[in-house]
Every structure is written in structure tokens, then in C-alpha cells.
Design a protein around this motif. Structure first.
Motif, PDB file in Angstrom:
ATOM      1  N   GLU A  79       0.837  -1.190   0.000  1.00 52.98           N
ATOM      2  CA  GLU A  79       0.000   0.000   0.000  1.00 52.98           C
ATOM      3  C   GLU A  79       0.874   1.243   0.000  1.00 52.98           C
ATOM      4  OE1 GLU A  79      -1.947   1.052   3.695  1.00 52.98           O
ATOM      5  OE2 GLU A  79      -3.818   1.375   2.597  1.00 52.98           O
ATOM      6  N   LYS A  80       0.587   2.133  -0.900  1.00 51.71           N
ATOM      7  CA  LYS A  80       1.330   3.393  -0.949  1.00 51.71           C
ATOM      8  C   LYS A  80       0.449   4.484  -0.370  1.00 51.71           C
ATOM      9  CE  LYS A  80       3.468   6.760  -4.082  1.00 51.71           C
ATOM     10  NZ  LYS A  80       4.559   7.086  -3.168  1.00 51.71           N
ATOM     11  N   LEU A  81       0.902   5.080   0.697  1.00 48.29           N
ATOM     12  CA  LEU A  81       0.154   6.159   1.306  1.00 48.29           C
ATOM     13  C   LEU A  81       0.380   7.464   0.544  1.00 48.29           C
ATOM     14  CD1 LEU A  81       0.746   5.387   5.091  1.00 48.29           C
ATOM     15  CD2 LEU A  81      -1.154   4.668   3.624  1.00 48.29           C
ATOM     16  N   LEU A  82      -0.631   8.322   0.583  1.00 50.54           N
ATOM     17  CA  LEU A  82      -0.616   9.598  -0.105  1.00 50.54           C
ATOM     18  C   LEU A  82      -0.418   9.436  -1.613  1.00 50.54           C
ATOM     19  CD1 LEU A  82      -0.344  10.487   2.861  1.00 50.54           C
ATOM     20  CD2 LEU A  82       1.198  12.291   2.115  1.00 50.54           C
ATOM     21  N   ALA A  83      -1.007   8.378  -2.154  1.00 52.32           N
ATOM     22  CA  ALA A  83      -0.898   8.137  -3.592  1.00 52.32           C
ATOM     23  C   ALA A  83      -1.889   8.971  -4.391  1.00 52.32           C
ATOM     24  CB  ALA A  83      -1.123   6.656  -3.882  1.00 52.32           C
ATOM     25  N   PHE A  84      -2.814   9.629  -3.737  1.00 51.61           N
ATOM     26  CA  PHE A  84      -3.817  10.421  -4.433  1.00 51.61           C
ATOM     27  C   PHE A  84      -3.196  11.703  -5.011  1.00 51.61           C
ATOM     28  CE2 PHE A  84      -3.815  11.575   0.061  1.00 51.61           C
ATOM     29  CZ  PHE A  84      -3.712  12.964   0.020  1.00 51.61           C
ATOM     30  N   THR A  85      -3.893  12.285  -5.972  1.00 52.73           N
ATOM     31  CA  THR A  85      -3.466  13.553  -6.550  1.00 52.73           C
ATOM     32  C   THR A  85      -3.932  14.696  -5.659  1.00 52.73           C
ATOM     33  OG1 THR A  85      -3.606  12.655  -8.788  1.00 52.73           O
ATOM     34  CG2 THR A  85      -3.634  15.059  -8.573  1.00 52.73           C
ATOM     35  N   ALA A  86      -3.039  15.600  -5.355  1.00 57.02           N
ATOM     36  CA  ALA A  86      -3.369  16.701  -4.446  1.00 57.02           C
ATOM     37  C   ALA A  86      -4.543  17.520  -4.969  1.00 57.02           C
ATOM     38  CB  ALA A  86      -2.152  17.599  -4.248  1.00 57.02           C
ATOM     39  N   VAL A  87      -5.405  17.911  -4.044  1.00 56.85           N
ATOM     40  CA  VAL A  87      -6.552  18.753  -4.390  1.00 56.85           C
ATOM     41  C   VAL A  87      -6.073  20.202  -4.490  1.00 56.85           C
ATOM     42  CG1 VAL A  87      -8.778  19.609  -3.569  1.00 56.85           C
ATOM     43  CG2 VAL A  87      -8.194  17.192  -3.303  1.00 56.85           C
ATOM     44  N   PRO A  88      -6.412  20.893  -5.561  1.00 55.97           N
ATOM     45  CA  PRO A  88      -5.971  22.288  -5.671  1.00 55.97           C
ATOM     46  C   PRO A  88      -6.738  23.203  -4.733  1.00 55.97           C
ATOM     47  CG  PRO A  88      -7.365  21.704  -7.533  1.00 55.97           C
ATOM     48  CD  PRO A  88      -7.126  20.430  -6.762  1.00 55.97           C
ATOM     49  N   LYS A  89      -6.167  24.364  -4.457  1.00 57.07           N
ATOM     50  CA  LYS A  89      -6.863  25.374  -3.665  1.00 57.07           C
ATOM     51  C   LYS A  89      -8.146  25.775  -4.393  1.00 57.07           C
ATOM     52  CE  LYS A  89      -3.053  27.934  -3.442  1.00 57.07           C
ATOM     53  NZ  LYS A  89      -1.884  27.052  -3.629  1.00 57.07           N
ATOM     54  N   SER A  90      -9.155  26.198  -3.630  1.00 58.02           N
ATOM     55  CA  SER A  90     -10.455  26.458  -4.243  1.00 58.02           C
ATOM     56  C   SER A  90     -11.245  27.476  -3.424  1.00 58.02           C
ATOM     57  CB  SER A  90     -11.258  25.159  -4.339  1.00 58.02           C
ATOM     58  OG  SER A  90     -12.601  25.399  -4.732  1.00 58.02           O
ATOM     59  N   LEU A  91     -12.026  28.290  -4.109  1.00 59.59           N
ATOM     60  CA  LEU A  91     -12.971  29.205  -3.482  1.00 59.59           C
ATOM     61  C   LEU A  91     -14.415  28.811  -3.795  1.00 59.59           C
ATOM     62  CD1 LEU A  91     -11.156  32.610  -4.178  1.00 59.59           C
ATOM     63  CD2 LEU A  91     -11.430  31.489  -1.959  1.00 59.59           C
ATOM     64  N   ALA A  92     -14.601  27.617  -4.347  1.00 58.68           N
ATOM     65  CA  ALA A  92     -15.938  27.144  -4.717  1.00 58.68           C
ATOM     66  C   ALA A  92     -16.729  26.729  -3.482  1.00 58.68           C
ATOM     67  CB  ALA A  92     -15.825  25.970  -5.686  1.00 58.68           C
TER      68      ALA A  92
END
Length: 747
Positions: A79-92
Motif C-alpha cells: 500500500e502506498k500512502l498519499l498516492a492520491f493527486t493533491a486537491v488544488p486550492k479552491s474558493l468554490a
């Protein structure tokens, strides 16, 4: 939590108060389990160690000559931790999570807990909040149930969520989203409005259940409950029965009425729920002549805890009527008794504790654990239990220039107490007897835990306040910490213990009163543990001090949880990625990692990931508040650094500090961004690590009372705009996060 998020203090809000003016199986199953456990224990590793089993060829015995090939069991992919793509900053005005994840609203302000309570209309007309979800969902813990509904720590598809309801979105006294036309903004306040506002504070327990892949609350579950500021609660520990907690409600000083402004949480090793009472002082008022009426040292205590005479209360609840439930919000000495048994002059001394509750059993009395001290409590994090060793409970005092504490139990941990017959009796055993300490940090990266006890000569000699006994020390823990010269910190918020190595992490949210050239008793120069003083621009507005906050961590010395010394460093400095790397962005954060005002903090016991949540006002012109996932190293893995400041006198102030190893894209990244105006807080997981519960607090909090009738002018319409519930008024809510492939959260 910090509400409002703006660093400036309003006249009636005490959440950012500064009252410290002191000076100073199958083989494959076994293999998978080993890999999973190894990954958890390592904590700082990104992947589990790879196990390799060589191929084996076996020849058949007997008459044939054909070889029978045995296909080896495939090696599991680590299992690779933090394998997800980072969420960008957002004002939505949405909840953003990584690709491959789903976030769904589960339990929001006003949701019914009883079949007899109608569905929430969300138009200000709703009542019966004793049987509805409260407001401002905050700290939260998950408690597993078996399929049959019995307590089961490993229960991952049915369980209880116990959570805090810290406050309510308000403007000009009124909690405006709760009332049809925004409520009354002048005194006196109508009883019906006061009753509703009081009831949305406190705690709730709600059963949740997974059916297929979907989670839902269970209406009318026998476990569902509300605890409000009117619930009867026992005073436990050294303060029980002391003269300082005698009131008209409890002339014997053995109980108090309710709990309020509950913020961070904790889960005890014996399975109970702990809740921290944070910024409670602002709910009470005192007359403008109360100091003279008292004429004793209680005036010193009240001032130190942020309740000076003549101060207006946050909501004016004391004006709701003549009933005793309204009178208790007035702290003035108005009775003729010598001990306070005929008024509420001592009521404030019953607030500001860690509250313990058995989430499974409504028949067990809730207790305030006074041995852990009285201050603006956030979370309560336990040391890693070890049989035969004492436990520590780590805590922070969430106000500017306040302190970091720990409590060490007298009793040593017994394995049998992990599954006791009576959770509250076990709490009595560990939490009513022990020693309370406060932290003093040195410039060389070391520190001391100083005991707050009558035997401490500094406490005995303290001239600003004369302590009578241990109960007095605990009720006035801030004054005792002043007396021993504890280190003033940049608003200690949540804390958590790394299960991999036992190190303790504290979020220091921000501090607008750090400056290179102090003027006034509340301003402090930067020091080694709080080393930054700078200007951060939010549009055209200058924010001074340490507006972005940082995370500090401790490593205990000899004695484990009972150690009286430690070493420390700063794990991360909050900053914008484009800020000056030599003075502000000292952790070299990138656009996928930058954050401001860390608040909620929790290590996953299942993956070892450190989850960081923000409650920010400094960076909200660029992004809404967020949650990040981190794989930290350990104290001392970085380097010493020196910050140089030019003083007003033309000299140089050099501040040495210790900075942890800089994060990489594999060890820190943004996981979630919340809706407009919200704080991200509260975090809990199912025991299989595959479901996470997060709280979204006060979305749309900056909506003006004048716009209450026009939904198009709400700064947020979440979660209604995500398809949840009636009406368009924003609501605090719990969300449930799952991974679309059924995997563990954070991988």
C-alpha cells in the motif's frame, strides 16, 4: 475552535481572547496483516516493506514422470500512502476531494434523532432541538457496534458518532440562521429564541450504519442522544465538593448544569468519549459593580479567564426570563450567602474542563474531570498505552499566549481496562488522580514539564493570587502556569500522538500579538518555539504577528509518559507557497501543500497518516479552509535555523529555532477543501480505515443578518446546494468520505 476566523477580536467574541498578562489464518491473510501492521507502525514510511516469496517447483511422487508446478501466491502490492493527486486550492462552495474519492453529507444541523421529531425545514421555524442535531459540528469520535448492536471496537459497518456542537453562527447577539427573520438583536432576548440557541450547543450521539456502499444515520436509534448546557453533569476529581464550585444549582459543589463551547475530543484507551470545553467565558455576564461586591481574589480569577466586570455576554441569554436556567448566565454576586449557594457567582468555575461520557450507555453519569485542569480546552490525546506504565493526557489552552499541558495518571495501565465492564468507573480510576504539568520550552530545543501543585514553591510564593489548595490550583490552572513561568504559545489548539513513536504534535493556530517590538503586556517578541513575527497581506489588509501558525512536536525524555523533560522542534510552518522562504515559508511549502492556521489534528491509528485541518482567516482570499494528509518523520530530523529581525532601536534580534525535515510531494499534500466560510474540523475513521467522517463547521458564517431573507446573498448554501436537505440556509454537517475502489482512506 477559532470563531470568527478573522484574527481581530470583536467586543462580544471571546474565542480569540488574550487574557494572559503575566510576565514570563491463510498465509496470504497473515502476510497482508503483517504488511498492514508494519506500515502502520513505521508511520514515517510511504510504503510497507515488500515481502518476497521465491518460486517453488515440486515433483510428483509415484509412477508418473510429469512435474506438477505449484503457482506461488502472488506478492501483494504494498500500500502506498498519499498516492492520491493533491486537491488544488479552491474558493468554490463545494467539498472537494481527490479523484477516486466520494464525499457525501450525512448528518447536519437540525436533523431529527427521534421519529416523533419532524424533518428539518431549515427556514428558522424548527423547534425541539433537544431531539435534533446541534450546531457547529466539531470534534468527533467513532465507536463500533456489532451487527446485533453491541459495543464492538472493530465494528466497521455499524457504529456511533459522538460529536461536539461548539457554537452557532451569530451576529448582534442572535443566532440568525436559527430564527425565521434572523432573531432579536436587542435585549432582552425572547425566551423561545434563547431556549433554541442554548439547545443547539453541547454534544450528540447518533447511530450510523452502512448498507451496501452507502452510509446513513439511524433515526430513533436507542443510542441517539443530546447533551446540552442544561444536562446534569457530575463534578469529579479534586475539585468535587470544593467551595469554588458551590452554586444555587449545586450547594454541595458536586454537580453542574451542562457543557458548552465544546471543541476538540479524545477517545480514551477504555473506550469513552472526551470533550473539551473551550471558549465558555463569553456566554456569561457580570455587572459593572461586581468587583466591589465580591471584594476578594475571585476578581483576579475572573479577569484571568476573560470575564471582567461589565462585560456583555455573547447572546444575552441571561435576559431570557426569571427562570433559574436564565439566571445562571449572570455571574454577579447578588445573593446574601457567604458561599455562593444562593446565586451563580461561582458558576464559571464549573466550566472549562475535559468532559467524559460513555457513548454507549445513557444511564452512566457524565463527568467533568477536574484533575486535568480548567482552561480553554481543545482535544485530549493519550500517550500510547503500555502495561505497567502511567498514562499521559496531552492538552492545549486555545487562547493567544496560553500554555501546553499534560496530565499523568497515578494508576498504571492494565490490559484488562481496554475492555472494561464499566467505562466511567475506569475513567474514575485513571482521570481523577494524578499530576498536572505545564510546558516550559528552552531555546536549545529542550523543555521541562513543571508540576502544578501546592508543593511547588513558585506557586506558594505567587503574589498575584494566593492558592488555597490543589482544587484552587486546578480551577485556576492558568494562574498556576503563570506562577511557574510556563512558555506562552501561539494559541495551542488540537494535539495528537504519533502511534509509531509516541511523539506529540500540537497545532499553534496563529497569534496576532507576536511582534518584534512589543508594546503592552499582551504583546510578545518571537522566541524559539514561536519564532515568526511578520506581515501577511490579505488583499490590501496587513495581518501582523504569526497569522499562518505552525505545528510543534515533542519527544518525551526518560520516563516515557511520566517524563519531566522533552525535546522539541517545529514540524511545519503554515505559509503561502510564494512567501519569503527565509522568514515565512520556512518549511518550503509548495502550491499543493501550503496552508494557514492549522487547527484540527489527528493521527490515524490505522494508516499512521497525520491529518491536518485548518480554521483560517488569513488565506481565505485565495482558498477556503482545507485538510491535508502528512507522513511526518520525527523530532530532530531537520536542522537548527536562525531568524534575524531588525528592532526599532536599530539593533538585531536573532531567534534560533529548530525546523523539521522539509516535506516532499510524497509526505504532505492537500486532501480536501471545504465550502465557503467553513472550518474543517473533527475527524474519525472506521476501524478498517475505509470510511472517514469529517465535520464542516459554519459554512457561510459571514452572511449578514440583513440578508437572512435572501438566499441569493448567502455566502454559502452548502449542503443544500449538494442536494442535502430542505431550504437554502447553510448548515454545519458531518460528511462521510469513501474511496471508490473500496480501499483505505489516504492511500
Amino acid at each position: 475552535m477559532n470563531k470568527p476566523n478573522d484574527l481581530a477580536i470583536s467586543a462580544t467574541d471571546l474565542n480569540d481572547i488574550d487574557s494572559n498578562a503575566s510576565h514570563d489464518n491463510h498465509f496470504n491473510s497473515i502476510l497482508n496483516a503483517r504488511l498492514s501492521r508494519r506500515n502502520w507502525l513505521r508511520g514515517s514510511a510511504v510504503t510497507a516493506a515488500t515481502a518476497v516469496m521465491g518460486s517453488m517447483g515440486l515433483s510428483a511422487c509415484g509412477g508418473g514422470s510429469d512435474a506438477v508446478a505449484i503457482t506461488p501466491t502472488p506478492t501483494p502490492t504494498p500500500e502506498k500512502l498519499l498516492a492520491f493527486t493533491a486537491v488544488p486550492k479552491s474558493l468554490a462552495d463545494v467539498v472537494s476531494v481527490p479523484a477516486g474519492y466520494t464525499a457525501t453529507a450525512l448528518y447536519a444541523l437540525g436533523d431529527s434523532l427521534r421519529a416523533a421529531t419532524p424533518a428539518y425545514k431549515n427556514d428558522g421555524s424548527d423547534t425541539d432541538f433537544d431531539n435534533r442535531a446541534g450546531d457547529h459540528h466539531d470534534g468527533m469520535e467513532y465507536y463500533g457496534l456489532s451487527a446485533a448492536g453491541a459495543p464492538l471496537a472493530s465494528g466497521a459497518e455499524r457504529g456511533l458518532l459522538a460529536m461536539n456542537h461548539e457554537a452557532t453562527t451569530d451576529e448582534k447577539l442572535s443566532s440568525h440562521f436559527l430564527h425565521v427573520n434572523g432573531g432579536t438583536t436587542t435585549l432582552p432576548r425572547p425566551a423561545a429564541e434563547v431556549d433554541k440557541e442554548v439547545a443547539v450547543h453541547g454534544l450528540s450521539v447518533v447511530e450510523v450504519r452502512k448498507t451496501g456502499s452507502a452510509w446513513a444515520t439511524v433515526n430513533d436509534s436507542a443510542f441517539n442522544r443530546r447533551v446540552t448546557p442544561l444536562t446534569d453533569i457530575e463534578i469529579a476529581g479534586p475539585v468535587r465538593g470544593n467551595a469554588l464550585v458551590v452554586t444555587k444549582y449545586s450547594p454541595t459543589g458536586t454537580k453542574t448544569r451542562g457543557t458548552i463551547n465544546n471543541c476538540g475530543t479524545g477517545k480514551s484507551p477504555w473506550g469513552s468519549y472526551l470533550s473539551g470545553e473551550e471558549n465558555w467565558a463569553g456566554y456569561f455576564t457580570r455587572s459593572a459593580t461586581d468587583n466591589a461586591a465580591r471584594g476578594d481574589k475571585s476578581v483576579v480569577s475572573l479577569n484571568r479567564y476573560g470575564r471582567s466586570q461589565g462585560g456583555a455576554s455573547r447572546h444575552g441569554w441571561e435576559t431570557g426570563g426569571s427562570d433559574d436556567k436564565y439566571a445562571r448566565w449572570n455571574l454577579s454576586k447578588i445573593g446574601a450567602s457567604s458561599n455562593g449557594s444562593d446565586d451563580y457567582r461561582n458558576e464559571l468555575n464549573g466550566m472549562g474542563y475535559i468532559v467524559e461520557m460513555d457513548p454507549y450507555d445513557k444511564t452512566k453519569a457524565i463527568r467533568k474531570r477536574t484533575a486535568l485542569g480548567r482552561y480553554a480546552h481543545e482535544s485530549a490525546a493519550f500517550s500510547v498505552p503500555a502495561v505497567g506504565q502511567q498514562l499521559a493526557v496531552y492538552m492545549g489552552d486555545d487562547s493567544r499566549n496560553e500554555y501546553i499541558y499534560k496530565f499523568v495518571t497515578t494508576a498504571v495501565w492494565a490490559a484488562a481496562d481496554a475492555n472494561p465492564a464499566d467505562r466511567m468507573a475506569t475513567g474514575d480510576k485513571y482521570l481523577d488522580s494524578g499530576k498536572l504539568y505545564v510546558a516550559k520550552l528552552a531555546a536549545d530545543g529542550t523543555g521541562q514539564w513543571i508540576e502544578l501543585a501546592m508543593s511547588n514553591a513558585l506557586i506558594q510564593a505567587y503574589s498575584a493570587y494566593k492558592f488555597a489548595d490543589l482544587a484552587d490550583v486546578l480551577v485556576n490552572a492558568r494562574l498556576a502556569a503563570d506562577a511557574v513561568g510556563a512558555t506562552k504559545m501561539d494559541r495551542p489548539e488540537w494535539c495528537s500522538v504519533n502511534p509509531a513513536n509516541g511523539e506529540i504534535y500540537y497545532t499553534l493556530t496563529n497569534n496576532s500579538n507576536r511582534t518584534v517590538n512589543p508594546s503592552g503586556s499582551s504583546q510578545l517578541a518571537p522566541d524559539s518555539a514561536n519564532p515568526r513575527a511578520y506581515t501577511d497581506m490579505k488583499g490590501s489588509s496587513a495581518q501582523n504577528g504569526n497569522p499562518n501558525g505552525h505545528i510543534i512536536r515533542f519527544k518525551e525524555g526518560t520516563g516515557a509518559a511520566a517524563a519531566t523533560s522533552f525535546t522539541w522542534d517545529v514540524y511545519l510552518f503554515g505559509a503561502e507557497s510564494g512567501a519569503d522562504a527565509s522568514k515565512i515559508n520556512l518549511s518550503n511549502l509548495t502550491a499543493d501543500q501550503d496552508f494557514s492556521s492549522p487547527d484540527g489534528l489527528a493521527f490515524s491509528p490505522y494508516t499512521g497518516i497525520c491529518w491536518i485541518q485548518t480554521d483560517d482567516g488569513a488565506y481565505t482570499d485565495v482558498t477556503n479552509c482545507m485538510m491535508l494528509a502528512a507522513i511526518p518523520g520525527k523530532v530532530g530530523d531537520g536542522a537548527k535555523s536562525t531568524l534575524n529581525y531588525a528592532t526599532a532601536a536599530g539593533g538585531n534580534l536573532a531567534v534560533d529555532t529548530f525546523i523539521g525535515k522539509k516535506p516532499t510531494a510524497d509526505t504532505l499534500k492537500r486532501f480536501l477543501v471545504g465550502p465557503v466560510g467553513s472550518e474543517i474540523t473533527g475527524i474519525s475513521e472506521t476501524p478498517d480505515g475505509k470510511t472517514m467522517f469529517i465535520n464542516i463547521q459554519h459554512p457561510g458564517e459571514n452572511t449578514s443578518l440583513a440578508n437572512i431573507g435572501d438566499p441569493s446573498k448567502y455566502t454559502s448554501q452548502w449542503p443544500a446546494n449538494a442536494g442535502y436537505g430542505a431550504g437554502k440556509r447553510p448548515r454545519s454537517a458531518t460528511i462521510v468520505i469513501t474511496k471508490n475502489d473500496g480501499g483505505r482512506i489516504g492511500s
